[in-house]
Enzyme design. Structure first.
Site: not given
Ligand code: OAD
Length: 248
Positions: A107, A125, A154
């Site tokens: 993502q 994404h 553009c």
């Molecule tokens: P989040 O910010 O929602 O979640 C990040 C996750 O990483 C959390 O569960 C943390 O506990 C975990 N975390 C943080 N540091 C860590 C580490 N060092 N090692 C392991 N885990 C760790 O991010 P995403 O789940 O990626 O979408 O969010 C999904 C999507 O939501 C993103 O791609 C974005 C957003 O809306 C778009 O931009 C379309």
């Protein structure tokens, strides 16, 4: 969680991986957190905390205030440009060739998986460093940009926007179909550093589970995926993944 316990769990995860020939990995912002790139739930800090994500990451937000959105993305692009992959990215790249089928679905928009050497990557994404025409959606090369104005234009005269998927936009169907198909036929689904709350990415482990796969999660905290995980490895991705590689 006790250290001995995590070691046992890592061994168990490695055994599952040894027996698998079809693996899907889903990564989220947590995998890049150790590179200094803020996760989504942490990103609205400092100067930007007064804005909500819908204002900064949606077509309507861009139409309403293109300069604000462009500046926010330039700020994030600078962070991405100056960061490098961490041991989690490198471990995933090194694991790729060990399996008959391996797909890394991310993502993240920072392209750090590819910079670490991963080849079979689906960037659900998009890519933050890419420029796209806001009207025609075509890729616009840096050399084509008129940088005298913000946001740049553009050659067709429209604004240029970053090549990411915004709130309210659909993920392009081909990468999504590829990710879902791989999830439906994998034996192990490794879910790393995602809160598992954003669809459709969050469906990937569910599809894998329904297909009978073993779900292995690496996260520093419990997430929406933890309940369906067979093995939950609590810890930093940059620490846990190299441990997996050492044993495998
Ligand atoms: P989040 O910010 O929602 O979640 C990040 C996750 O990483 C959390 O569960 C943390 O506990 C975990 N975390 C943080 N540091 C860590 C580490 N060092 N090692 C392991 N885990 C760790 O991010 P995403 O789940 O990626 O979408 O969010 C999904 C999507 O939501 C993103 O791609 C974005 C957003 O809306 C778009 O931009 C379309």
């Amino acid at each position: 969680m006790q250290q001995a316990n995590i070691e046992e769990l890592i061994k168990e995860a490695v055994e599952k991986l040894h027996r698998a020939s079809r693996v899907v990995v889903l990564t989220g912002a947590g995998v890049s957190a150790e590179c200094g790139i803020a996760t989504f739930r942490d990103a609205q800090t400092g100067l930007w905390e007064q804005f909500n994500p819908q204002e900064l990451a949606s077509p309507d937000g861009f139409r309403d205030n293109p300069k604000l959105v462009w500046d926010w993305y330039e700020y994030r692009r600078e962070i991405v440009r100056s960061s490098s992959p961490n041991p989690a990215h490198f471990t995933l790249a090194a694991l790729e060739d060990r399996f008959e089928k391996f797909l890394l679905v991310t993502q993240n928009v920072d392209e750090l998986h590819k910079r670490a050497g991963s080849r079979n990557v689906v960037e659900l994404h998009g890519r933050i460093l890419e420029n796209r025409c806001f009207e025609e959606d075509r890729l616009v090369a840096d050399e084509e940009l008129d940088l005298d104005i913000t946001p740049p234009r553009c050659p067709c005269g429209s604004y240029v926007r970053p090549g990411v998927v915004w709130f309210g936009e659909a993920i392009p169907s081909a990468p999504l179909a590829e990710a879902f198909a791989a999830a439906r036929r994998c034996e192990v689904c490794l879910v790393i550093g995602t809160s598992g709350v954003v669809q459709p990415a969050a469906s990937i482990p569910m599809l894998a589970l329904r297909a009978g796969a073993c779900i292995i999660e690496v996260n520093s905290e419990e997430s929406a995926i933890t309940d369906i995980s067979h093995i939950f490895l609590r810890g930093k991705a940059g620490v846990i993944l190299p441990e997996i590689k050492k044993l495998s």
